[in-house]
Design a protein around this motif. Structure first.
Motif, PDB file in Angstrom:
ATOM      1  N   THR A  89      69.847  39.059 -67.429  1.00  0.00           N
ATOM      2  CA  THR A  89      68.918  37.945 -67.225  1.00  0.00           C
ATOM      3  C   THR A  89      67.930  37.931 -68.397  1.00  0.00           C
ATOM      4  O   THR A  89      67.758  38.960 -69.075  1.00  0.00           O
ATOM      5  CB  THR A  89      68.122  38.110 -65.917  1.00  0.00           C
ATOM      6  OG1 THR A  89      67.257  39.248 -66.046  1.00  0.00           O
ATOM      7  CG2 THR A  89      69.039  38.246 -64.709  1.00  0.00           C
ATOM      8  N   PRO A  90      67.268  36.816 -68.648  1.00  0.00           N
ATOM      9  CA  PRO A  90      66.277  36.787 -69.732  1.00  0.00           C
ATOM     10  C   PRO A  90      65.202  37.866 -69.578  1.00  0.00           C
ATOM     11  O   PRO A  90      64.784  38.474 -70.564  1.00  0.00           O
ATOM     12  CB  PRO A  90      65.683  35.388 -69.630  1.00  0.00           C
ATOM     13  CG  PRO A  90      66.796  34.564 -69.060  1.00  0.00           C
ATOM     14  CD  PRO A  90      67.484  35.477 -68.086  1.00  0.00           C
ATOM     15  N   ASP A  91      64.768  38.132 -68.351  1.00  0.00           N
ATOM     16  CA  ASP A  91      63.760  39.162 -68.128  1.00  0.00           C
ATOM     17  C   ASP A  91      64.302  40.541 -68.507  1.00  0.00           C
ATOM     18  O   ASP A  91      63.604  41.335 -69.151  1.00  0.00           O
ATOM     19  CB  ASP A  91      63.319  39.143 -66.655  1.00  0.00           C
ATOM     20  CG  ASP A  91      62.164  40.082 -66.393  1.00  0.00           C
ATOM     21  OD1 ASP A  91      61.145  39.982 -67.112  1.00  0.00           O
ATOM     22  OD2 ASP A  91      62.289  40.923 -65.471  1.00  0.00           O
ATOM     23  N   GLU A  92      65.534  40.826 -68.107  1.00  0.00           N
ATOM     24  CA  GLU A  92      66.147  42.112 -68.464  1.00  0.00           C
ATOM     25  C   GLU A  92      66.322  42.220 -69.978  1.00  0.00           C
ATOM     26  O   GLU A  92      66.111  43.290 -70.557  1.00  0.00           O
ATOM     27  CB  GLU A  92      67.503  42.261 -67.767  1.00  0.00           C
ATOM     28  CG  GLU A  92      67.407  42.433 -66.271  1.00  0.00           C
ATOM     29  CD  GLU A  92      68.755  42.332 -65.571  1.00  0.00           C
ATOM     30  OE1 GLU A  92      68.926  43.041 -64.558  1.00  0.00           O
ATOM     31  OE2 GLU A  92      69.615  41.550 -66.013  1.00  0.00           O
ATOM     32  N   GLN A  93      66.676  41.122 -70.632  1.00  0.00           N
ATOM     33  CA  GLN A  93      66.830  41.132 -72.086  1.00  0.00           C
ATOM     34  C   GLN A  93      65.499  41.424 -72.775  1.00  0.00           C
ATOM     35  O   GLN A  93      65.452  42.145 -73.773  1.00  0.00           O
ATOM     36  CB  GLN A  93      67.401  39.802 -72.578  1.00  0.00           C
ATOM     37  CG  GLN A  93      68.860  39.620 -72.214  1.00  0.00           C
ATOM     38  CD  GLN A  93      69.408  38.274 -72.645  1.00  0.00           C
ATOM     39  OE1 GLN A  93      68.695  37.416 -73.157  1.00  0.00           O
ATOM     40  NE2 GLN A  93      70.702  38.080 -72.430  1.00  0.00           N
TER      41      GLN A  93
END
Length: 118
Positions: A89-93
């Motif tokens: 996800t963008p947050d994980e990235q």
């Protein structure tokens, strides 16, 4: 000396975007004659024109300049792991990017410190 790989990458990106040379010229602000020269490998764009071409084609400038094998980690295991981050996800990235940035800062600090001790 010109880069024939750049010419091939530019042509492929233009065709993938379903654009004619004239359409690419109009979108990028370059003259169609120059687009023909770039694709023939007889001329190379300036940095400003390269940026305009990348924006017009909706690709990164890196994708026009480098083959896939020229960028990224040379270690195949590390390359596969970093490619897998695309599935995050963008947050994980963002977390992975922050971790990498921290590791790079630590590495550079270690290098600077060891360089001063010499």
């Amino acid at each position: 000396m010109t880069d024939t790989n750049f010419a091939a990458r530019l042509t492929a990106a233009r065709k993938k975007a379903s654009l004619t040379q004239q359409q690419l010229a109009e979108r990028s602000g370059a003259h169609v004659t120059q687009i023909r020269r770039y694709e023939a490998g007889t001329s190379q764009p300036t940095l400003d024109v390269l940026r305009s071409l990348a924006l017009a084609l909706n690709v990164s400038a890196d994708s026009l300049l480098f083959d896939d094998e020229e960028r990224g980690p040379q270690n195949p295991t590390l390359r596969l792991k970093l490619e897998a981050v695309d599935q995050f996800t963008p947050d994980e990235q963002e977390h992975v990017a922050a971790f990498i940035e921290g590791a790079l800062l630590r590495h550079h600090a270690r290098q600077a410190f060891s360089g001063q001790a010499s």
